[in-house]
Structures are given as structure tokens and as C-alpha cells.
Design a protein around this motif. Structure first.
Motif, PDB file in Angstrom:
ATOM      1  N   ALA A 114      18.858  26.281 -51.330  1.00 15.66           N
ATOM      2  CA  ALA A 114      19.267  24.938 -51.743  1.00 15.66           C
ATOM      3  C   ALA A 114      20.532  24.485 -51.025  1.00 15.66           C
ATOM      4  CB  ALA A 114      19.485  24.898 -53.256  1.00 15.66           C
ATOM      5  N   GLU A 115      21.123  25.355 -50.212  1.00 16.39           N
ATOM      6  CA  GLU A 115      22.370  25.058 -49.513  1.00 16.39           C
ATOM      7  C   GLU A 115      22.214  25.284 -48.013  1.00 16.39           C
ATOM      8  OE1 GLU A 115      25.053  23.760 -50.670  1.00 16.39           O
ATOM      9  OE2 GLU A 115      24.574  23.827 -52.815  1.00 16.39           O
ATOM     10  N   PRO A 116      21.826  24.255 -47.269  1.00 17.49           N
ATOM     11  CA  PRO A 116      21.621  24.412 -45.823  1.00 17.49           C
ATOM     12  C   PRO A 116      22.838  24.930 -45.072  1.00 17.49           C
ATOM     13  CG  PRO A 116      20.634  22.358 -46.576  1.00 17.49           C
ATOM     14  CD  PRO A 116      21.418  22.916 -47.739  1.00 17.49           C
ATOM     15  N   SER A 117      24.021  24.783 -45.661  1.00 20.25           N
ATOM     16  CA  SER A 117      25.225  25.296 -45.000  1.00 20.25           C
ATOM     17  C   SER A 117      25.204  26.807 -44.858  1.00 20.25           C
ATOM     18  CB  SER A 117      26.473  24.868 -45.772  1.00 20.25           C
ATOM     19  OG  SER A 117      26.458  25.388 -47.090  1.00 20.25           O
ATOM     20  N   THR A 118      24.333  27.495 -45.631  1.00 22.99           N
ATOM     21  CA  THR A 118      24.249  28.964 -45.548  1.00 22.99           C
ATOM     22  C   THR A 118      23.228  29.430 -44.519  1.00 22.99           C
ATOM     23  OG1 THR A 118      22.533  29.186 -47.273  1.00 22.99           O
ATOM     24  CG2 THR A 118      24.832  29.110 -48.010  1.00 22.99           C
TER      25      THR A 118
ATOM     26  N   GLU B 261      22.695  28.867 -41.138  1.00 27.85           N
ATOM     27  CA  GLU B 261      23.068  29.321 -39.800  1.00 27.85           C
ATOM     28  C   GLU B 261      23.614  30.732 -39.807  1.00 27.85           C
ATOM     29  OE1 GLU B 261      25.445  27.828 -35.802  1.00 27.85           O
ATOM     30  OE2 GLU B 261      25.524  26.624 -37.635  1.00 27.85           O
ATOM     31  N   GLY B 262      24.489  31.025 -40.776  1.00 24.69           N
ATOM     32  CA  GLY B 262      25.051  32.367 -40.862  1.00 24.69           C
ATOM     33  C   GLY B 262      23.994  33.417 -41.150  1.00 24.69           C
ATOM     34  N   ALA B 263      23.017  33.061 -42.009  1.00 22.97           N
ATOM     35  CA  ALA B 263      21.959  34.019 -42.354  1.00 22.97           C
ATOM     36  C   ALA B 263      21.044  34.302 -41.171  1.00 22.97           C
ATOM     37  CB  ALA B 263      21.152  33.485 -43.531  1.00 22.97           C
ATOM     38  N   LEU B 264      20.887  33.312 -40.304  1.00 27.11           N
ATOM     39  CA  LEU B 264      19.980  33.459 -39.157  1.00 27.11           C
ATOM     40  C   LEU B 264      20.666  34.010 -37.916  1.00 27.11           C
ATOM     41  CD1 LEU B 264      18.040  30.102 -39.629  1.00 27.11           C
ATOM     42  CD2 LEU B 264      17.067  32.400 -39.865  1.00 27.11           C
ATOM     43  N   GLU B 265      21.954  34.215 -38.009  1.00 26.54           N
ATOM     44  CA  GLU B 265      22.707  34.715 -36.860  1.00 26.54           C
ATOM     45  C   GLU B 265      22.318  36.151 -36.540  1.00 26.54           C
ATOM     46  OE1 GLU B 265      25.083  33.676 -33.805  1.00 26.54           O
ATOM     47  OE2 GLU B 265      24.791  32.385 -35.566  1.00 26.54           O
ATOM     48  N   GLN B 266      21.972  36.411 -35.302  1.00 27.33           N
ATOM     49  CA  GLN B 266      21.709  37.758 -34.783  1.00 27.33           C
ATOM     50  C   GLN B 266      20.503  38.436 -35.423  1.00 27.33           C
ATOM     51  OE1 GLN B 266      25.440  39.884 -35.100  1.00 27.33           O
ATOM     52  NE2 GLN B 266      26.326  38.783 -33.370  1.00 27.33           N
TER      53      GLN B 266
ATOM     54  N   ASP C 169      15.710  21.825 -55.559  1.00 29.39           N
ATOM     55  CA  ASP C 169      16.199  21.234 -54.300  1.00 29.39           C
ATOM     56  C   ASP C 169      16.184  22.229 -53.138  1.00 29.39           C
ATOM     57  OD1 ASP C 169      16.725  18.770 -55.609  1.00 29.39           O
ATOM     58  OD2 ASP C 169      18.609  19.593 -56.358  1.00 29.39           O
ATOM     59  N   LEU C 170      15.147  23.040 -53.060  1.00 25.61           N
ATOM     60  CA  LEU C 170      15.054  24.021 -51.983  1.00 25.61           C
ATOM     61  C   LEU C 170      14.726  23.318 -50.660  1.00 25.61           C
ATOM     62  CD1 LEU C 170      13.079  26.816 -53.863  1.00 25.61           C
ATOM     63  CD2 LEU C 170      15.550  26.466 -53.725  1.00 25.61           C
ATOM     64  N   GLN C 171      15.386  23.764 -49.607  1.00 29.21           N
ATOM     65  CA  GLN C 171      15.304  23.078 -48.314  1.00 29.21           C
ATOM     66  C   GLN C 171      14.620  23.970 -47.257  1.00 29.21           C
ATOM     67  OE1 GLN C 171      16.577  19.849 -48.122  1.00 29.21           O
ATOM     68  NE2 GLN C 171      16.963  20.065 -50.318  1.00 29.21           N
ATOM     69  N   PHE C 172      13.418  24.414 -47.565  1.00 30.22           N
ATOM     70  CA  PHE C 172      12.730  25.306 -46.642  1.00 30.22           C
ATOM     71  C   PHE C 172      12.394  24.625 -45.320  1.00 30.22           C
ATOM     72  CE2 PHE C 172      11.872  27.851 -50.476  1.00 30.22           C
ATOM     73  CZ  PHE C 172      12.166  29.110 -49.994  1.00 30.22           C
ATOM     74  N   ASP C 173      12.156  23.322 -45.351  1.00 29.59           N
ATOM     75  CA  ASP C 173      11.847  22.624 -44.110  1.00 29.59           C
ATOM     76  C   ASP C 173      13.019  22.677 -43.138  1.00 29.59           C
ATOM     77  OD1 ASP C 173      13.334  21.067 -45.869  1.00 29.59           O
ATOM     78  OD2 ASP C 173      12.392  19.180 -45.268  1.00 29.59           O
ATOM     79  N   ILE C 174      14.227  22.496 -43.661  1.00 29.36           N
ATOM     80  CA  ILE C 174      15.424  22.575 -42.821  1.00 29.36           C
ATOM     81  C   ILE C 174      15.640  24.005 -42.344  1.00 29.36           C
ATOM     82  CG2 ILE C 174      17.946  22.277 -42.777  1.00 29.36           C
ATOM     83  CD1 ILE C 174      17.588  20.029 -44.818  1.00 29.36           C
ATOM     84  N   PHE C 175      15.407  24.967 -43.240  1.00 32.44           N
ATOM     85  CA  PHE C 175      15.563  26.382 -42.876  1.00 32.44           C
ATOM     86  C   PHE C 175      14.627  26.743 -41.723  1.00 32.44           C
ATOM     87  CE2 PHE C 175      14.266  30.842 -43.336  1.00 32.44           C
ATOM     88  CZ  PHE C 175      15.499  31.471 -43.277  1.00 32.44           C
ATOM     89  N   LEU C 176      13.389  26.298 -41.793  1.00 36.70           N
ATOM     90  CA  LEU C 176      12.418  26.632 -40.747  1.00 36.70           C
ATOM     91  C   LEU C 176      12.745  25.924 -39.433  1.00 36.70           C
ATOM     92  CD1 LEU C 176       9.178  26.629 -42.910  1.00 36.70           C
ATOM     93  CD2 LEU C 176      10.220  28.611 -41.799  1.00 36.70           C
ATOM     94  N   GLU C 177      13.237  24.707 -39.523  1.00 31.39           N
ATOM     95  CA  GLU C 177      13.669  24.005 -38.304  1.00 31.39           C
ATOM     96  C   GLU C 177      14.786  24.780 -37.609  1.00 31.39           C
ATOM     97  OE1 GLU C 177      14.808  20.064 -39.322  1.00 31.39           O
ATOM     98  OE2 GLU C 177      12.813  19.496 -40.052  1.00 31.39           O
ATOM     99  N   MET C 178      15.734  25.274 -38.402  1.00 34.71           N
ATOM    100  CA  MET C 178      16.846  26.022 -37.828  1.00 34.71           C
ATOM    101  C   MET C 178      16.358  27.370 -37.292  1.00 34.71           C
ATOM    102  SD  MET C 178      20.624  26.683 -39.464  1.00 34.71           S
ATOM    103  CE  MET C 178      20.807  24.927 -39.727  1.00 34.71           C
TER     104      MET C 178
END
Length: 287
Positions: free
Chosen positions: A53-57, A59-64, A77-86
Motif C-alpha cells: 500500500a506504500e509505493p515509497s517502499t 524501490e528499496g525492496a527491489l534493489e539488488q 489500497d494495494l498498489q500491485f500495478d505500480i509494484f509490477l511496473e517498477m
């Protein structure tokens, strides 16, 4: 290779992490609260903050990381679409998604929508569609079993294809390791027998040496009892919904994908009850 494990505190995510660790595969476990996870679970695993629910998290989770074990986690308010785009932007190589058996016939549930989102992202995937978890016996069904020696759930006389979460985790990990073999594949993982809850009660009685009964309550009776016990109405409705396919006779299908992928037979429920006898903590129930 490094894997992001989501749903780490759940039944399957925790087993995925164990399998990865047993194979010395680098991973990081996404959790909403890193300090809380470390305090309760220790430093055995590496954690990273991840709240869908927090897209700000994100990038850090997907790092490396380059692969993801993905689960749909409860929340608003889950933002899976944004997560998958990132994830696509980060060049994630593969997603293993824990889905649901027969999801293709249920467009109204979140797993159906998630599979479509993942496909549209063009990230290579494996869908692991799960039957009914054996672990439910020592989860939300366990209180009634321990206190009243009964399986109390409105599933009627229908049969269901029980599956062990360790089997689901094994398939998920294999798909993350051997991505080319399992690229864009869908596996339906069940046990090798369909049982009704009368059968399950008999097996538990035999293995635990305690009389366990399945009382087959109606939906109305189930909701009434749970309301009197003060249980959360939303959760009670979820439990009813989970068992409705079984009650309607729609959950009995058996698939052999686990054996095709691993060369082994899936765990049967008698072995499961024996393996988890201590965790079920039923040795001390009264008769």
C-alpha cells in the motif's frame, strides 16, 4: 541471483524462505515492519521494508534482486500495478506467483486479477495454483479441534484436494532457480487424493489416537456460533467463502503437476498430521 520473498510471515512464504536457505540461494524477505520482524523472528534472515500500500517502499525492496516470490497480501489500497511496473523497470527476471486452483473460473477474486497484471507486465512468470492448505488444520480450524474435538467448518459433504504448503514452496523455489524451464508455466498443485472432512476427521482420529468429529454445520449455524464467540465477522465470511467451492462439489479435482515437476508424490494428509502432531498440540486435548 537474489530473490525477494513476499508473504514471508505466512504459511507458504516462510517455507519458500526455508527452501531457498537450504539451497544457499541469496534472498531478502519483504515485511511491513523490519524491526518487528527482527524482534519476533530473529536475524536468521535479511529483511527489507515492503508494504504494497506504500509505493515509497517498492524501490528499496527491489534493489539488488532479480527474482520475486510474490503473494497477494491482505490490506487496503494495494498498489500491485505500480509494484509490477517498477519490477519491470528494475529488470526483474522472473516472478513466481502463488495463486489459487481453478482461478480461471473466478474472475471476481484478486488472484484472477493478479495473474492478468503479471501477464500484462511481460515479466516471465510461473503461476503456482494451490489447492486447499493442509496447514488450515493447525491454523483457524485448530481451536475447535483442540477445545471441542471437532472440525467445525461449513464445507458440506464435498471433497477437496488438500495440499501441503511445503510442496507449494518447493515448486515455487524450483521455478525461481530454473527459470527457463518454468518460464510462463502454470502449475496446479494438489495432493493425490480428494477427501471430505469426514475422511479428514477419521485420519486425525487414527493418527492422533483422539476421537475427532466433523460436525458439518450449516453456514447459518457456523456464523451464529462464531458470532457468539466474538470472532471477527469479516474473517468469518472469508472462511465461509473459502469453503463454498467444497460445499458445492467444485474443489475435488486432482492434478499431478507436483509429481511431473519433482518426480515425487505429493505429501498426503496422513503424513501431514503425523509430521505436525506436535504443532497441532493435540496430545493434551481431553476426550
Amino acid at each position: 541471483m537474489k530473490v525477494l520473498v513476499t508473504g514471508f510471515t505466512g504459511k507458504v512464504g516462510s517455507q519458500v524462505a526455508k527452501f531457498l536457505r537450504s539451497k544457499d540461494i541469496p534472498m531478502v524477505c519483504g515485511v511491513r515492519n523490519v524491526e518487528k520482524a527482527r524482534d519476533s523472528l530473529g536475524d536468521e534472515y535479511e529483511y527489507v521494508e515492503l508494504d504494497f500500500a506504500e509505493p515509497s517502499t517498492f524501490e528499496g525492496a527491489l534493489e539488488q534482486v532479480d527474482r520475486i516470490f510474490l503473494m497477494y497480501t491482505p490490506g487496503a489500497d494495494l498498489q500491485f500495478d505500480i509494484f509490477l511496473e517498477m519490477a519491470k523497470d528494475k529488470d526483474i527476471k522472473h516472478i513466481s506467483y502463488l495463486s489459487l486452483k481453478d482461478v480461471q473460473f473466478m474472475p471476481f477474486i484478486h488472484h484472477y486479477k493478479m495473474e492478468k497484471l503479471i501477464k500484462s507486465s511481460n515479466i516471465p512468470y510461473t503461476f503456482v495454483r494451490a489447492g486447499y492448505f493442509m496447514q488450515n488444520l493447525n491454523d483457524f480450524l485448530c481451536k475447535e479441534i483442540k477445545e471441542r474435538q471437532r472440525i467445525f467448518v461449513p464445507a458440506g459433504k464435498g471433497k477437496t484436494s488438500f495440499v501441503e504448503t511445503r510442496d507449494l514452496a518447493e515448486i515455487s523455489v524450483l521455478s525461481l532457480i530454473n527459470t527457463e524451464i518454468h518460464k510462463n508455466k502454470t502449475y496446479v498443485i494438489t495432493g493425490n487424493e480428494a477427501l471430505d472432512f469426514y475422511d479428514v476427521a477419521k485420519i486425525m482420529t487414527d493418527v492422533l489416537n483422539k476421537k475427532i468429529e466433523y460436525t458439518n454445520p450449516s453456514v447459518k449455524e457456523f456464523k451464529s456460533v462464531k458470532k457468539k464467540l466474538g470472532e471477527d465477522e469479516e474473517f468469518v465470511n472469508v472462511v465461509v467463502g473459502v469453503h463454498m467451492p467444497t460445499k458445492l462439489g467444485l474443489a475435488k479435482g486432482i492434478k499431478h503437476d507436483y509429481e511431473k515437476v519433482t518426480g515425487k508424490k505429493p505429501t498426503n494428509i496422513r503424513k501431514y498430521v503425523g509430521d505436525f502432531k506436535g504443532k497441532l498440540d493435540l496430545e493434551n486435548i481431553t476426550t
